[in-house]
Design a protein around this motif. Structure first.
Motif, PDB file in Angstrom:
ATOM      1  N   LEU A 131      43.517  43.807  51.218  1.00 53.11           N
ATOM      2  CA  LEU A 131      43.194  44.571  52.115  1.00 53.11           C
ATOM      3  C   LEU A 131      41.622  44.826  51.692  1.00 53.11           C
ATOM      4  N   PHE A 132      41.453  44.637  50.542  1.00 53.61           N
ATOM      5  CA  PHE A 132      39.848  45.186  49.727  1.00 53.61           C
ATOM      6  C   PHE A 132      39.093  44.128  50.068  1.00 53.61           C
ATOM      7  N   ALA A 161      35.926  44.167  52.215  1.00 55.60           N
ATOM      8  CA  ALA A 161      34.018  43.557  51.410  1.00 55.60           C
ATOM      9  C   ALA A 161      33.926  42.634  52.355  1.00 55.60           C
ATOM     10  N   GLY A 162      35.088  41.836  52.741  1.00 55.06           N
ATOM     11  CA  GLY A 162      34.129  40.089  53.625  1.00 55.06           C
ATOM     12  C   GLY A 162      33.303  41.034  55.338  1.00 55.06           C
ATOM     13  N   VAL A 163      33.744  41.777  55.640  1.00 56.78           N
ATOM     14  CA  VAL A 163      33.088  42.055  57.385  1.00 56.78           C
ATOM     15  C   VAL A 163      32.668  43.689  56.654  1.00 56.78           C
ATOM     16  N   SER A 164      32.843  44.386  55.368  1.00 51.73           N
ATOM     17  CA  SER A 164      31.464  45.378  55.423  1.00 51.73           C
ATOM     18  C   SER A 164      30.367  44.880  54.844  1.00 51.73           C
ATOM     19  N   GLY A 165      30.243  43.853  54.110  1.00 51.12           N
ATOM     20  CA  GLY A 165      28.813  42.992  53.431  1.00 51.12           C
ATOM     21  C   GLY A 165      28.094  42.817  54.645  1.00 51.12           C
ATOM     22  N   PRO A 166      28.761  41.722  55.030  1.00 49.71           N
ATOM     23  CA  PRO A 166      27.316  41.199  55.996  1.00 49.71           C
ATOM     24  C   PRO A 166      26.855  41.640  57.142  1.00 49.71           C
ATOM     25  N   LEU A 191      40.499  38.517  52.179  1.00 49.66           N
ATOM     26  CA  LEU A 191      41.925  38.240  52.491  1.00 49.66           C
ATOM     27  C   LEU A 191      42.111  37.310  52.210  1.00 49.66           C
ATOM     28  N   VAL A 192      42.358  35.819  52.249  1.00 52.82           N
ATOM     29  CA  VAL A 192      43.332  34.385  51.852  1.00 52.82           C
ATOM     30  C   VAL A 192      42.832  34.688  50.662  1.00 52.82           C
ATOM     31  N   ALA A 193      41.892  34.969  50.123  1.00 57.16           N
ATOM     32  CA  ALA A 193      42.059  34.781  48.511  1.00 57.16           C
ATOM     33  C   ALA A 193      42.749  36.212  47.892  1.00 57.16           C
ATOM     34  N   GLY A 194      42.941  37.046  48.546  1.00 53.31           N
ATOM     35  CA  GLY A 194      43.636  38.660  47.290  1.00 53.31           C
ATOM     36  C   GLY A 194      44.900  38.175  47.838  1.00 53.31           C
TER      37      GLY A 194
END
Length: 181
Positions: free
Chosen positions: A51-52, A56-61, A88-91
């Motif tokens: 989730l985090f 991060a992946g959506v908010s960062g860019p 998502l996948v890494a988590g």
């Protein structure tokens, strides 16, 4: 790790998504070659969970685009999809992969996230450029050839950071040492 610590850690990593690329944009095409925004997102997923990592992946860019104009308008929606998938996948992978060796867990999770993220980004670009101006050769070149230095950096740097953070007890140990053994 508590929800609050994950939230704070993710917030710091999102800030790095804005700041880290700024350091590289003085070098022509450094963003697409070295991919500095990918590192904090992958770390968010591996350290804080799916989730985090997604946040991060959506908010960062998005925040980087709003504050710095980078990535450019035509690229940042695809990057949000790609990096959201990475986080998502890494988590998710760190939750299901348990080899009893932290380095193996990290590499399996990281490589899986990198492959799936690139496939999802290629699919998103194919849909985005539905008029036929996007081809598999362009995808292969941009996601595997041009970005090869960035891929190597991610494979060397990201697991090393996670292992160092564990060693220094900044994040919880994945495999705590049994005191009775």
């Amino acid at each position: 790790m508590s929800y609050l610590k994950k939230s704070i850690t993710t917030s710091m990593l999102i800030a790095l998504c804005v700041v880290l690329p700024m350091a590289f944009h003085s070098i022509p095409r450094a963003g697409s070659i070295l991919m500095p925004m990918h590192i904090p997102v992958l770390l968010a997923g591996l350290i804080c969970g799916p989730l985090f990592g997604l946040v991060a992946g959506v908010s960062g860019p998005l925040l980087s685009h709003l504050f710095t104009g980078m990535p450019p308008s035509g690229v940042f929606p695809i990057m949000m999809i790609e990096l959201g998938t990475y986080g998502l996948v890494a988590g998710f992978m760190t939750q299901i992969v348990h080899t009893r060796r932290i380095s193996a867990d990290l590499y399996i999770s990281l490589i899986t996230a990198m492959i799936i993220g690139r496939l999802v980004a290629g699919l998103a670009q194919a849909i985005y450029f539905f008029d036929g101006t996007y081809a598999i050769g362009i995808w292969m070149t941009s996601y595997f050839v041009t970005s090869l230095p960035g891929l190597v950096i991610q494979l060397l740097f990201v697991p090393s950071v996670v292992i160092a953070l564990e060693r220094e007890r900044v994040i919880p140990l994945r495999y705590p040492v049994n005191a009775s053994a």
